[in-house]
Motif scaffolding. Structure first.
Motif, PDB file in Angstrom:
ATOM      1  N   LEU A  12       0.943  -1.089  -0.027  1.00 13.05           N
ATOM      2  CA  LEU A  12       0.152  -0.024   0.165  1.00 13.05           C
ATOM      3  C   LEU A  12       0.779   1.252   0.117  1.00 13.05           C
ATOM      4  CD1 LEU A  12      -2.495   1.568   0.269  1.00 13.05           C
ATOM      5  CD2 LEU A  12      -2.558   1.286   2.904  1.00 13.05           C
ATOM      6  N   TYR A  13       0.552   1.945  -0.947  1.00 14.97           N
ATOM      7  CA  TYR A  13       1.429   3.319  -1.165  1.00 14.97           C
ATOM      8  C   TYR A  13       0.457   4.533  -0.507  1.00 14.97           C
ATOM      9  CZ  TYR A  13       4.901   0.954  -3.975  1.00 14.97           C
ATOM     10  OH  TYR A  13       5.766   0.020  -4.266  1.00 14.97           O
ATOM     11  N   TRP A  14       1.031   5.199   0.423  1.00 15.47           N
ATOM     12  CA  TRP A  14       0.331   6.221   1.164  1.00 15.47           C
ATOM     13  C   TRP A  14       1.034   7.643   0.762  1.00 15.47           C
ATOM     14  CZ3 TRP A  14      -3.787   7.245   3.884  1.00 15.47           C
ATOM     15  CH2 TRP A  14      -3.976   8.628   4.400  1.00 15.47           C
ATOM     16  N   LEU A  15       0.206   8.444   0.248  1.00 13.94           N
ATOM     17  CA  LEU A  15       0.530   9.908  -0.157  1.00 13.94           C
ATOM     18  C   LEU A  15       0.084  10.980   0.835  1.00 13.94           C
ATOM     19  CD1 LEU A  15      -0.198   9.493  -3.982  1.00 13.94           C
ATOM     20  CD2 LEU A  15       1.809   8.759  -2.692  1.00 13.94           C
ATOM     21  N   SER A  16       0.886  11.771   1.376  1.00 15.46           N
ATOM     22  CA  SER A  16       0.661  12.759   2.467  1.00 15.46           C
ATOM     23  C   SER A  16       0.138  13.879   1.785  1.00 15.46           C
ATOM     24  CB  SER A  16       1.672  12.706   3.539  1.00 15.46           C
ATOM     25  OG  SER A  16       1.873  11.585   4.188  1.00 15.46           O
ATOM     26  N   GLY A  17      -0.416  14.793   2.527  1.00 18.41           N
ATOM     27  CA  GLY A  17      -0.684  16.215   2.084  1.00 18.41           C
ATOM     28  C   GLY A  17       0.211  17.361   2.488  1.00 18.41           C
ATOM     29  N   LEU A  18      -0.108  18.470   1.895  1.00 20.84           N
ATOM     30  CA  LEU A  18       0.458  19.763   2.131  1.00 20.84           C
ATOM     31  C   LEU A  18       1.336  19.862   3.323  1.00 20.84           C
ATOM     32  CD1 LEU A  18      -1.969  22.120   0.873  1.00 20.84           C
ATOM     33  CD2 LEU A  18      -0.143  21.603  -0.411  1.00 20.84           C
ATOM     34  N   THR A  19       2.402  20.184   3.199  1.00 25.01           N
ATOM     35  CA  THR A  19       3.661  20.463   4.301  1.00 25.01           C
ATOM     36  C   THR A  19       3.962  19.150   5.004  1.00 25.01           C
ATOM     37  OG1 THR A  19       1.888  20.389   6.526  1.00 25.01           O
ATOM     38  CG2 THR A  19       2.286  22.481   5.104  1.00 25.01           C
ATOM     39  N   CYS A  20       3.740  18.047   4.712  1.00 24.94           N
ATOM     40  CA  CYS A  20       4.216  16.770   5.356  1.00 24.94           C
ATOM     41  C   CYS A  20       5.419  16.264   4.550  1.00 24.94           C
ATOM     42  CB  CYS A  20       2.897  15.767   5.061  1.00 24.94           C
ATOM     43  SG  CYS A  20       1.399  15.962   5.933  1.00 24.94           S
ATOM     44  N   THR A  21       6.057  15.450   5.170  1.00 29.74           N
ATOM     45  CA  THR A  21       7.000  14.510   5.000  1.00 29.74           C
ATOM     46  C   THR A  21       6.733  13.223   5.185  1.00 29.74           C
ATOM     47  OG1 THR A  21       8.362  14.253   6.954  1.00 29.74           O
ATOM     48  CG2 THR A  21       8.545  16.179   5.822  1.00 29.74           C
ATOM     49  N   GLU A  22       7.632  12.198   5.000  1.00 27.59           N
ATOM     50  CA  GLU A  22       7.449  10.916   5.362  1.00 27.59           C
ATOM     51  C   GLU A  22       6.910  10.587   6.840  1.00 27.59           C
ATOM     52  OE1 GLU A  22      11.386  11.297   6.748  1.00 27.59           O
ATOM     53  OE2 GLU A  22      10.114  11.942   5.064  1.00 27.59           O
ATOM     54  N   GLN A  23       7.245  11.458   7.646  1.00 28.84           N
ATOM     55  CA  GLN A  23       7.207  11.070   9.130  1.00 28.84           C
ATOM     56  C   GLN A  23       5.696  11.302   9.527  1.00 28.84           C
ATOM     57  OE1 GLN A  23       9.337  10.445  11.496  1.00 28.84           O
ATOM     58  NE2 GLN A  23      10.699   9.904   9.636  1.00 28.84           N
ATOM     59  N   ASN A  24       4.824  12.036   8.816  1.00 35.30           N
ATOM     60  CA  ASN A  24       3.580  12.382   9.277  1.00 35.30           C
ATOM     61  C   ASN A  24       2.618  11.126   9.493  1.00 35.30           C
ATOM     62  OD1 ASN A  24       4.537  14.815   8.130  1.00 35.30           O
ATOM     63  ND2 ASN A  24       3.029  15.872   9.003  1.00 35.30           N
ATOM     64  N   PHE A  25       2.441  10.431   8.580  1.00 35.03           N
ATOM     65  CA  PHE A  25       1.854   9.182   8.603  1.00 35.03           C
ATOM     66  C   PHE A  25       2.063   8.273   9.410  1.00 35.03           C
ATOM     67  CE2 PHE A  25       0.299   5.155   6.529  1.00 35.03           C
ATOM     68  CZ  PHE A  25      -0.913   5.166   6.630  1.00 35.03           C
ATOM     69  N   ILE A  26       3.435   7.855   9.412  1.00 34.64           N
ATOM     70  CA  ILE A  26       3.955   6.826  10.206  1.00 34.64           C
ATOM     71  C   ILE A  26       4.089   7.273  11.541  1.00 34.64           C
ATOM     72  CG2 ILE A  26       5.425   6.130   8.178  1.00 34.64           C
ATOM     73  CD1 ILE A  26       8.055   7.113   9.756  1.00 34.64           C
ATOM     74  N   THR A  27       3.925   8.272  12.078  1.00 38.95           N
ATOM     75  CA  THR A  27       3.907   8.689  13.576  1.00 38.95           C
ATOM     76  C   THR A  27       2.722   9.014  14.005  1.00 38.95           C
ATOM     77  OG1 THR A  27       4.612  11.158  13.008  1.00 38.95           O
ATOM     78  CG2 THR A  27       6.433   9.414  13.535  1.00 38.95           C
ATOM     79  N   LYS A  28       1.593   9.340  13.068  1.00 40.99           N
ATOM     80  CA  LYS A  28       0.416   9.859  13.692  1.00 40.99           C
ATOM     81  C   LYS A  28      -0.718   9.054  13.239  1.00 40.99           C
ATOM     82  CE  LYS A  28       1.390  14.482  13.348  1.00 40.99           C
ATOM     83  NZ  LYS A  28       1.296  16.085  12.726  1.00 40.99           N
ATOM     84  N   ALA A  29      -0.862   8.178  12.356  1.00 34.67           N
ATOM     85  CA  ALA A  29      -2.014   7.458  11.815  1.00 34.67           C
ATOM     86  C   ALA A  29      -2.347   6.083  12.502  1.00 34.67           C
ATOM     87  CB  ALA A  29      -1.717   7.151  10.206  1.00 34.67           C
ATOM     88  N   GLY A  30      -1.311   5.517  13.103  1.00 29.48           N
ATOM     89  CA  GLY A  30      -1.391   4.234  13.709  1.00 29.48           C
ATOM     90  C   GLY A  30      -1.923   3.041  12.765  1.00 29.48           C
ATOM     91  N   ALA A  31      -1.329   3.213  11.619  1.00 29.83           N
ATOM     92  CA  ALA A  31      -1.502   2.235  10.494  1.00 29.83           C
ATOM     93  C   ALA A  31      -0.665   0.908  10.890  1.00 29.83           C
ATOM     94  CB  ALA A  31      -1.253   2.679   9.079  1.00 29.83           C
ATOM     95  N   GLN A  32       0.147   0.916  11.556  1.00 28.61           N
ATOM     96  CA  GLN A  32       1.223  -0.322  11.671  1.00 28.61           C
ATOM     97  C   GLN A  32       0.398  -1.455  12.144  1.00 28.61           C
ATOM     98  OE1 GLN A  32       2.083   2.730  12.788  1.00 28.61           O
ATOM     99  NE2 GLN A  32       4.043   3.477  11.955  1.00 28.61           N
ATOM    100  N   ARG A  33      -0.457  -1.378  13.236  1.00 29.42           N
ATOM    101  CA  ARG A  33      -1.424  -2.347  13.898  1.00 29.42           C
ATOM    102  C   ARG A  33      -1.871  -3.152  12.591  1.00 29.42           C
ATOM    103  NH1 ARG A  33      -3.308  -3.720  18.860  1.00 29.42           N
ATOM    104  NH2 ARG A  33      -2.618  -2.030  19.799  1.00 29.42           N
TER     105      ARG A  33
END
Length: 278
Positions: free
Chosen positions: A48-69
């Motif tokens: 699954l490729y995740w594309l983040s929004g304005l101002t983001c880097t690769e960090q926003n999703f991996i630290t805030k979304a809780g997707a790993q579980r």
């Protein structure tokens, strides 16, 4: 390619890599979550490729979304790239919605952007080739994203029939040709010809999409950008007219933040799992 972060997470590993991008002509970071199933001998997992929004880097999703579980539960690798080229030599602009952190997932054609701002080619071609060469993954791909990244996910899926098995988005910019964020970015990156913009606009692309890949969109009803910048009803109307399958869920009380994404990321990953693991 150099691994610069390595964290145990839900039996797998959340890593971040740095590499030299030939497409963008600069150093780029991207995040990879490898679920525990990736450690099995001979494993080839969907991505699954995740594309983040304005101002983001690769960090926003991996630290805030809780997707790993949820990725660990389904055995899905999650790849999250940066949102623009980076470095001192990369063109930039005043404000948060143009330049670094605001690549808009297009291939720019106008100076000074055209040489570096080819995020579409990076996400569609260079990054998957790198991932598929170096990680235990298959060619079963899905794409999702948020806001500007939701725009990217929808347009990339619609422009590439057969390449992705599923697509979803949170709070996407569905009609960038008709809203201020998109008009500013497209005028800079693509020039003044609005006909050329249509090739990067999901509401335009869905009208003649050769593949009826179902679209899943979650939108917060209390999103501060809903009426001016997002306008999901435009895509809904175009999809209905074209007979293109679209599930648009308006979520009462939710805003544009990662609190919203974290609340429903499990449903999106399950949606992709059904397509990727079928």
């Amino acid at each position: 390619m150099e691994r610069i972060e390595h964290h145990a997470s839900f039996g797998g590993w959340q890593d971040v890599y740095r590499h030299e991008s030939s497409t963008l002509g600069c150093t780029m970071n991207f995040a990879v979550y490898l679920p525990p199933q990736a450690a099995r001998a001979g494993a080839r997992l969907p991505v699954l490729y995740w594309l983040s929004g304005l101002t983001c880097t690769e960090q926003n999703f991996i630290t805030k979304a809780g997707a790993q579980r949820h990725a660990a539960e389904h055995g899905i690798v999650v790849v999250a790239p940066d949102t623009s080229p980076r470095g001192e030599e990369v063109p930039d602009a005043e404000g948060y919605d143009l330049g670094k952190g605001a690549g808009f997932y297009v291939n720019a054609t106008e100076s000074p952007w055209a040489h570096r701002y080819r995020i579409y080619d990076y996400v569609v071609d260079e990054l998957p080739a790198l991932v598929e060469a170096h990680f235990p993954v298959s060619d079963a791909r899905a794409v999702s994203g948020h806001s500007m990244g939701g725009h990217g996910a929808l347009t990339i899926a619609l422009r590439n029939p057969g390449r992705y098995r599923s697509v979803s988005a949170f709070s996407p910019i569905v009609a960038p040709s008709q809203v201020p964020w998109g008009e500013k970015a497209f005028a800079a990156y693509l020039g003044p010809d609005r006909e050329a913009w249509k090739a990067w606009d999901a509401t335009e692309l869905v009208k003649s999409a050769p593949e009826k890949l179902p679209l899943l969109i979650d939108q917060g009803a209390d999103d501060e950008f809903l009426d001016l910048q997002l306008r999901p009803q435009l895509l809904q109307a175009a999809a209905e007219a074209a007979g293109h399958p679209l599930t648009l869920r308006l979520r009462p009380g939710y805003d544009h933040s990662y609190y919203f994404i974290a609340s429903f990321i499990d449903e999106h990953i399950a949606h992709h799992a059904r397509a990727l693991l079928a």
